[in-house]
Design a protein around this motif. Sequence first.
Motif, short mmCIF file in Angstrom:
data_model
loop_
_atom_site.label_atom_id
_atom_site.label_comp_id
_atom_site.label_asym_id
_atom_site.label_seq_id
_atom_site.Cartn_x
_atom_site.Cartn_y
_atom_site.Cartn_z
N TRP A 26 -43.64 124.18 -8.66
CA TRP A 26 -45.01 124.41 -8.18
C TRP A 26 -45.99 123.77 -9.16
N GLN A 27 -46.10 123.92 -10.52
CA GLN A 27 -46.85 123.31 -11.28
C GLN A 27 -47.09 122.01 -11.19
N GLY A 28 -46.26 121.20 -10.81
CA GLY A 28 -46.28 119.74 -10.66
C GLY A 28 -47.39 119.57 -9.55
N GLN A 29 -47.70 120.34 -8.56
CA GLN A 29 -48.23 120.59 -7.50
C GLN A 29 -49.86 121.09 -7.50
N ALA A 30 -49.70 122.01 -8.64
CA ALA A 30 -51.17 122.80 -8.66
C ALA A 30 -52.34 122.05 -9.40
N SER A 31 -53.36 122.79 -8.78
CA SER A 31 -54.53 122.09 -9.67
C SER A 31 -54.75 122.93 -10.93
#
Length: 53
Positions: A26-31
């Motif tokens: 998820w971190q790769g896609q989070a703001s």
Amino acid sequence: METTSLKPQLPPERMERATDYVELVWQGQASEKSKAALAEFHRRRPRVGAADR
């Protein structure tokens, strides 16, 4: 017909590892704001098994 238990199928340590993996993906896609909120959450929460240490 087979029924499933409502109890977790993984021990707490494995559940934590699974959630850590999902978080890494998820971190790769989070703001940046979402990442900061997640870091604050981790800073405040107790770790699994922390009382045993």
